[in-house]
Design a protein around this motif. Structure first.
Motif, PDB file in Angstrom:
ATOM      1  N   PHE A  11       5.576  28.530  -0.730  1.00 46.11           N
ATOM      2  CA  PHE A  11       5.711  29.536   0.660  1.00 46.11           C
ATOM      3  C   PHE A  11       6.424  30.862   0.242  1.00 46.11           C
ATOM      4  O   PHE A  11       7.550  30.858  -0.059  1.00 46.11           O
ATOM      5  N   LEU A  14       9.204  30.957  -2.465  1.00 45.42           N
ATOM      6  CA  LEU A  14       9.744  29.695  -2.480  1.00 45.42           C
ATOM      7  C   LEU A  14       8.859  28.566  -2.795  1.00 45.42           C
ATOM      8  O   LEU A  14       7.803  28.102  -2.266  1.00 45.42           O
ATOM      9  N   VAL A  16       8.040  24.823  -3.320  1.00 45.22           N
ATOM     10  CA  VAL A  16       8.495  23.653  -2.570  1.00 45.22           C
ATOM     11  C   VAL A  16       7.751  22.553  -3.464  1.00 45.22           C
ATOM     12  O   VAL A  16       8.561  21.638  -3.757  1.00 45.22           O
ATOM     13  N   PRO A  35      15.714  13.635  -0.190  1.00 40.69           N
ATOM     14  CA  PRO A  35      16.549  14.432   0.517  1.00 40.69           C
ATOM     15  C   PRO A  35      15.777  15.373   1.318  1.00 40.69           C
ATOM     16  O   PRO A  35      14.682  15.651   1.071  1.00 40.69           O
ATOM     17  N   SER A  36      16.544  15.990   2.365  1.00 42.39           N
ATOM     18  CA  SER A  36      15.923  16.930   3.307  1.00 42.39           C
ATOM     19  C   SER A  36      15.475  18.063   2.563  1.00 42.39           C
ATOM     20  O   SER A  36      16.285  18.533   1.554  1.00 42.39           O
ATOM     21  N   GLY A  37      14.401  18.725   2.447  1.00 44.01           N
ATOM     22  CA  GLY A  37      13.956  20.028   1.907  1.00 44.01           C
ATOM     23  C   GLY A  37      13.192  19.555   0.478  1.00 44.01           C
ATOM     24  O   GLY A  37      12.940  20.493  -0.327  1.00 44.01           O
ATOM     25  N   SER A  38      13.069  18.110   0.294  1.00 44.31           N
ATOM     26  CA  SER A  38      12.466  17.748  -0.975  1.00 44.31           C
ATOM     27  C   SER A  38      11.079  18.254  -1.262  1.00 44.31           C
ATOM     28  O   SER A  38      10.425  18.128  -2.182  1.00 44.31           O
ATOM     29  N   GLY A  39      10.442  18.253   0.171  1.00 45.16           N
ATOM     30  CA  GLY A  39       8.879  18.411  -0.033  1.00 45.16           C
ATOM     31  C   GLY A  39       8.011  17.366   0.450  1.00 45.16           C
ATOM     32  O   GLY A  39       6.825  17.376   0.281  1.00 45.16           O
ATOM     33  N   LYS A  40       8.728  16.445   1.161  1.00 46.43           N
ATOM     34  CA  LYS A  40       7.957  15.224   1.297  1.00 46.43           C
ATOM     35  C   LYS A  40       6.926  15.520   2.517  1.00 46.43           C
ATOM     36  O   LYS A  40       5.695  15.213   2.361  1.00 46.43           O
ATOM     37  N   THR A  41       7.416  16.241   3.549  1.00 44.23           N
ATOM     38  CA  THR A  41       6.369  16.766   4.799  1.00 44.23           C
ATOM     39  C   THR A  41       5.343  17.461   3.982  1.00 44.23           C
ATOM     40  O   THR A  41       4.195  17.541   4.318  1.00 44.23           O
ATOM     41  N   THR A  42       5.829  18.447   3.118  1.00 44.55           N
ATOM     42  CA  THR A  42       4.724  19.353   2.834  1.00 44.55           C
ATOM     43  C   THR A  42       3.661  18.740   1.875  1.00 44.55           C
ATOM     44  O   THR A  42       2.698  18.894   2.033  1.00 44.55           O
ATOM     45  N   GLU A  51      -1.689  22.400   5.182  1.00 44.92           N
ATOM     46  CA  GLU A  51      -1.120  23.603   4.322  1.00 44.92           C
ATOM     47  C   GLU A  51      -2.001  23.468   3.097  1.00 44.92           C
ATOM     48  O   GLU A  51      -2.556  22.504   2.655  1.00 44.92           O
ATOM     49  N   GLU A 166       7.933  10.535   8.978  1.00 44.32           N
ATOM     50  CA  GLU A 166       8.912  10.086   9.674  1.00 44.32           C
ATOM     51  C   GLU A 166       8.566   9.799  11.092  1.00 44.32           C
ATOM     52  O   GLU A 166       9.100  10.215  12.127  1.00 44.32           O
TER      53      GLU A 166
END
Ligand SMILES: Nc1ncnc2c1ncn2[C@@H]1O[C@H](COP(=O)(O)OP(=O)(O)OP(=O)(O)O)[C@@H](O)[C@H]1O
Ligand SMILES: [Mg+2]
Lengths: 244, 233
Positions: A11, A14, A16, A35-42, A51, A166
């Motif tokens: 992005f 950044l 990801v 962890p949060s921000g590790s890119g799972k959702t992405t 995306e 999630e």
């Protein structure tokens, strides 16, 4: 059946996802933690092409998209139909009833006949335990019920793979069980699933494999009993200690 | 005021004349409303809404040139008086050899105006729809236009119903400006009648009353619609 090779997503500046490789067998359930921000959702969003990956190759069954070049819109639309997405915040269509939410895809995208789509939608809603709520609007349903409609809506398109981001983390604790039960039933029926979740019980009971992601890469993957009792990587161990 | 009232009631002949004028002008005024004011309002609102949706989509699109065209259009219409726009279309364009019939000129002028003003309402309503709604639509395989038509616009319609109703009601009243480009809508009828009998107060008040009744009915309809659409929120 699903394969991801060298998946990158940026992005702006950044980065990801930094080269994800992943294979999932047909009928397997893969739980993704990290962890949060590790890119799972992405990663899930890239599989659903919500995306556009910066580069990488993803394939599901016989369809392959290679993002090192430009990918035609038509191929994206066809590819998207292979996956069903379940969102953390349900994202039901508020102006449509539970039944209409589920019928929308088959009728509008697949041009299915309304009557047969209605019957199928009704069967799906019964399957997720909402046979008596088909004419309710989303506002009239609890979070757990809304999420089950969300699952039925995704299933109505007959996806090859179900992606869950999630699915229970926006729910009150007492409503988590009903959603997990529907997901377990699906897993038992042989649906291929990739599930981002922090529900470790679900991972232990339903997953064939658990993947630990951190900072845009897959750090470790193993059978649930192995990864939970005997993580090989230091980062995995730290993360598991933190959440347990 | 006192003189006017006493002149009406003191003189039975004048009273009779006024009642007669009130009665005989009512039908022509009503006809002006039914055959011109109302259709003009409805047609321009429909055309205007189409323009507004296209303009709103152009403004939120990622294509620079669409954004620019839409911005210029909205800015030009909002920055100039409606009456001046009508005059340009009806009296000005013939200079270029473009001769437009008065009714059509009014339709064009009002539609452009409605389109510009309501595009902002629609744009805000579309942007207020959560991003997750687009994504949910895409995730079940819908195309941009399918998501827009079936998911986003219906929700945007609910949000924008009150401000759009206001625009519609304003438009009913604004159509009286069409009298100045010679459309024989209600207010022009009123001017013609008043010019022949010099009872300006009576005739114009009668026209005002009819506008008021129309707008009142519209606001009742607005409330009913809002209730009906409320079941999803
Ligand atoms: N559309 C976007 N634009 C810019 N940055 C984004 C965008 N989406 C995600 N990111 C960034 O990418 C990183 C990874 O986000 P992602 O949502 O994939 O993480 P996650 O593993 O799902 O985290 P969480 O457990 O909190 O859901 C984050 O730093 C996030 O801020
Ligand atoms: Mg996430």
């Amino acid at each position: 059946m699903i394969s991801i090779q060298g998946l990158y997503k940026q992005f702006g500046k950044l980065e990801v996802l930094k080269g994800i490789d992943l294979e999932v067998e047909k009928g397997n359930v893969v739980v993704v933690i990290g962890p949060s921000g590790s890119g799972k959702t992405t990663m899930l969003r890239c599989l659903n092409i919500l995306e556009t990956p910066t580069k990488g190759v993803i394939s599901i069954e016989s369809q392959t998209l290679d993002f090192s070049g430009t990918v035609p819109k038509k191929n994206i639309a066809a590819f998207r139909r292979l996956t069903g997405m379940v969102f953390q915040s349900y994202n039901l269509f508020p102006h449509k009833t539970a039944l209409e939410n589920v019928m929308e895809g088959p009728v509008i995208v697949k041009n299915e006949n309304k009557e047969s789509a209605r019957k199928k939608a009704q069967t799906l809603l019964e399957k997720v335990g909402l046979g008596d709520k088909i004419d309710y609007y989303p506002v009239q349903l609890s979070g757990g019920q809304q999420q089950r409609v969300g699952i039925a809506r995704a299933l109505a398109m007959d996806p090859k793979v179900m992606l869950f981001d999630e699915p229970t983390s926006a729910l009150d604790p007492e409503l988590v069980g009903e959603v997990l039960k529907v997901m377990k039933d699906l897993a038992n029926e042989g649906m291929t699933m990739i599930v981002v979740t922090h529900e470790m019980r679900f991972a232990r009971e339903a997953a064939d494999e658990v993947i630990f992601m951190d900072q845009g890469v897959v750090v470790e993957r193993n059978k649930p009993e192995e990864i939970f009792t005997n993580p090989k990587e230091e980062r995995t161990r730290k993360f598991l200690n933190m959440i347990q | 005021m006192k003189m006017y009232l006493s002149s009406i009631f003191a003189d039975p002949e004048r009273t009779a004349r006024l009642i007669d004028i009130a009665q005989s002008s009512f039908l022509p005024l009503l006809k002006g409303a039914i055959f011109y004011t109302i259709p003009l309002t409805i047609i321009t609102f429909i055309v205007g809404m189409v323009l507004a949706i296209v303009t709103a989509l152009a403004r939120i699109s990622h294509v620079r040139i669409f954004q620019i065209i839409a911005r210029i259009y909205v800015s030009a219409i909002r920055g100039t008086p409606l009456l001046v726009q009508l005059f340009i279309i009806f009296y000005g364009l013939p200079t270029l050899g473009i001769i437009i019939d008065s009714y059509l000129a009014a339709v064009i002028g009002f539609s452009l105006s409605v389109g510009a003003y309501t595009s902002e309402i629609i744009r805000a309503a579309i942007l207020s729809t959560p991003k997750g709604q687009w994504e949910a639509g895409y995730s079940i395989g819908m195309s941009y236009s399918q998501v827009l038509r079936r998911i986003i616009l219906p929700q945007a319609a609910r949000v924008s119903l009150p401000p759009l109703s206001n625009s519609f009601i304003s438009l009913v009243k604004d159509t009286s400006l069409a009298s100045l480009v010679l459309v024989s809508e209600m207010f022009r009828k009123a001017q013609e009648i008043a010019a022949s009998n010099y009872e300006f107060l009576l005739v114009y008040s009668e026209a005002a009353l009819i506008y008021w009744v129309i707008c009142f009915i519209l606001s009742v309809i607005q409330q009913m619609l809002e209730k009906k659409l409320d079941r999803y929120v």
